[in-house]
Write a protein that holds these residues in place. Structure first.
Motif, PDB file in Angstrom:
ATOM      1  N   SER A  29       0.830  -1.207   0.000  1.00  0.00           N
ATOM      2  CA  SER A  29       0.000   0.000   0.000  1.00  0.00           C
ATOM      3  C   SER A  29       0.862   1.254   0.000  1.00  0.00           C
ATOM      4  O   SER A  29       1.519   1.561   0.995  1.00  0.00           O
ATOM      5  CB  SER A  29      -0.903   0.022   1.228  1.00  0.00           C
ATOM      6  OG  SER A  29      -1.827  -1.011   1.191  1.00  0.00           O
TER       7      SER A  29
ATOM      8  N   ASP B   4      -0.283   4.237  -0.024  1.00  0.00           N
ATOM      9  CA  ASP B   4      -0.968   5.293   0.702  1.00  0.00           C
ATOM     10  C   ASP B   4      -0.848   5.157   2.219  1.00  0.00           C
ATOM     11  O   ASP B   4      -1.318   6.022   2.947  1.00  0.00           O
ATOM     12  CB  ASP B   4      -2.444   5.344   0.300  1.00  0.00           C
ATOM     13  CG  ASP B   4      -3.147   4.017   0.483  1.00  0.00           C
ATOM     14  OD1 ASP B   4      -2.460   2.974   0.446  1.00  0.00           O
ATOM     15  OD2 ASP B   4      -4.377   4.011   0.648  1.00  0.00           O
TER      16      ASP B   4
ATOM     17  N   ARG C 257     -10.322  -1.157   4.893  1.00  0.00           N
ATOM     18  CA  ARG C 257      -9.528  -0.929   3.690  1.00  0.00           C
ATOM     19  C   ARG C 257      -9.721  -2.004   2.625  1.00  0.00           C
ATOM     20  O   ARG C 257      -8.946  -2.091   1.676  1.00  0.00           O
ATOM     21  CB  ARG C 257      -8.050  -0.848   4.066  1.00  0.00           C
ATOM     22  CG  ARG C 257      -7.740   0.334   4.954  1.00  0.00           C
ATOM     23  CD  ARG C 257      -6.259   0.414   5.279  1.00  0.00           C
ATOM     24  NE  ARG C 257      -5.397   0.293   4.139  1.00  0.00           N
ATOM     25  CZ  ARG C 257      -5.020   1.295   3.344  1.00  0.00           C
ATOM     26  NH1 ARG C 257      -5.460   2.505   3.583  1.00  0.00           N
ATOM     27  NH2 ARG C 257      -4.203   1.096   2.333  1.00  0.00           N
TER      28      ARG C 257
ATOM     29  N   HIS D 191     -11.800  -2.302   0.206  1.00  0.00           N
ATOM     30  CA  HIS D 191     -12.063  -1.798  -1.147  1.00  0.00           C
ATOM     31  C   HIS D 191     -10.773  -1.411  -1.870  1.00  0.00           C
ATOM     32  O   HIS D 191     -10.721  -1.398  -3.087  1.00  0.00           O
ATOM     33  CB  HIS D 191     -13.009  -0.604  -1.081  1.00  0.00           C
ATOM     34  CG  HIS D 191     -12.458   0.568  -0.327  1.00  0.00           C
ATOM     35  ND1 HIS D 191     -12.393   0.612   1.051  1.00  0.00           N
ATOM     36  CD2 HIS D 191     -11.923   1.726  -0.765  1.00  0.00           C
ATOM     37  CE1 HIS D 191     -11.850   1.760   1.427  1.00  0.00           C
ATOM     38  NE2 HIS D 191     -11.555   2.453   0.351  1.00  0.00           N
ATOM     39  N   LYS D 192      -9.729  -1.114  -1.117  1.00  0.00           N
ATOM     40  CA  LYS D 192      -8.468  -0.720  -1.744  1.00  0.00           C
ATOM     41  C   LYS D 192      -7.586  -1.918  -2.082  1.00  0.00           C
ATOM     42  O   LYS D 192      -6.614  -1.774  -2.824  1.00  0.00           O
ATOM     43  CB  LYS D 192      -7.695   0.231  -0.821  1.00  0.00           C
ATOM     44  CG  LYS D 192      -8.381   1.562  -0.659  1.00  0.00           C
ATOM     45  CD  LYS D 192      -7.481   2.532   0.026  1.00  0.00           C
ATOM     46  CE  LYS D 192      -8.177   3.881   0.077  1.00  0.00           C
ATOM     47  NZ  LYS D 192      -7.238   4.957   0.155  1.00  0.00           N
TER      48      LYS D 192
ATOM     49  N   GLU E 181      -7.596  -2.513  -5.793  1.00  0.00           N
ATOM     50  CA  GLU E 181      -6.860  -1.448  -6.477  1.00  0.00           C
ATOM     51  C   GLU E 181      -5.359  -1.666  -6.362  1.00  0.00           C
ATOM     52  O   GLU E 181      -4.620  -1.515  -7.346  1.00  0.00           O
ATOM     53  CB  GLU E 181      -7.231  -0.092  -5.883  1.00  0.00           C
ATOM     54  CG  GLU E 181      -8.669   0.314  -6.091  1.00  0.00           C
ATOM     55  CD  GLU E 181      -9.044   1.543  -5.277  1.00  0.00           C
ATOM     56  OE1 GLU E 181      -8.139   2.225  -4.756  1.00  0.00           O
ATOM     57  OE2 GLU E 181     -10.251   1.814  -5.155  1.00  0.00           O
ATOM     58  N   HIS E 182      -4.899  -2.027  -5.171  1.00  0.00           N
ATOM     59  CA  HIS E 182      -3.469  -2.270  -4.973  1.00  0.00           C
ATOM     60  C   HIS E 182      -2.995  -3.471  -5.789  1.00  0.00           C
ATOM     61  O   HIS E 182      -1.916  -3.441  -6.382  1.00  0.00           O
ATOM     62  CB  HIS E 182      -3.152  -2.493  -3.501  1.00  0.00           C
ATOM     63  CG  HIS E 182      -3.411  -1.295  -2.653  1.00  0.00           C
ATOM     64  ND1 HIS E 182      -3.781  -1.394  -1.342  1.00  0.00           N
ATOM     65  CD2 HIS E 182      -3.353   0.028  -2.906  1.00  0.00           C
ATOM     66  CE1 HIS E 182      -3.946  -0.194  -0.838  1.00  0.00           C
ATOM     67  NE2 HIS E 182      -3.696   0.692  -1.771  1.00  0.00           N
TER      68      HIS E 182
END
Length: 129
Positions: free
Chosen positions: A39, A41, A69, A71-72, A75-76
């Protein structure tokens, strides 16, 4: 604790289900830990905090991470896969162009008479193989 003689089919199915759920939980926990490390972020302290929570309270920590987290995570994973794909394509492109450039230079040397046709074929096979 039941003995082998009194171990029923239902108990066997329950044991298999428990092992399957344990396997799934371990798989999810490893995925969460991998996501923590990839991650961009999260700060270093954020990563350390999440890992500490997962080590101290594994079930609750993983569940909280998935809620907060989850949902991310996709994306990652997608961005990581795209970065790996781009790096691989760049490597293949550079390796292919290097071999092609070498063959073109060898062709120029052959055309100018610096190397013979036999030397050209040997060097070409070496450059491409």
């Amino acid at each position: 604790m039941p003995t082998v003689a009194s171990f029923t089919f239902g108990q066997a199915l329950l044991t298999v289900l428990e092992f399957a759920l344990l396997f799934v939980w371990i798989w999810i926990a490893i995925g969460v830990i991998a996501d923590i490390f990839r991650s961009p972020d999260l700060s270093g302290w954020g990563k350390a905090g999440w890992l500490l929570l997962i080590v101290i309270l594994p079930l609750v920590g993983v569940l909280i991470y998935l809620i907060a987290r989850g949902h991310k995570m996709t994306e990652h994973a997608v961005s990581h896969a795209k970065a790996q794909d781009a790096a691989f394509r760049d490597y293949v492109r550079s390796a292919a162009s290097t071999a092609g450039d070498d063959v073109a230079k060898l062709g120029e040397l052959r055309d100018r008479g610096v190397i013979s046709e036999e030397e050209f074929q040997r060097a070409k096979a070496k450059a491409l193989g």
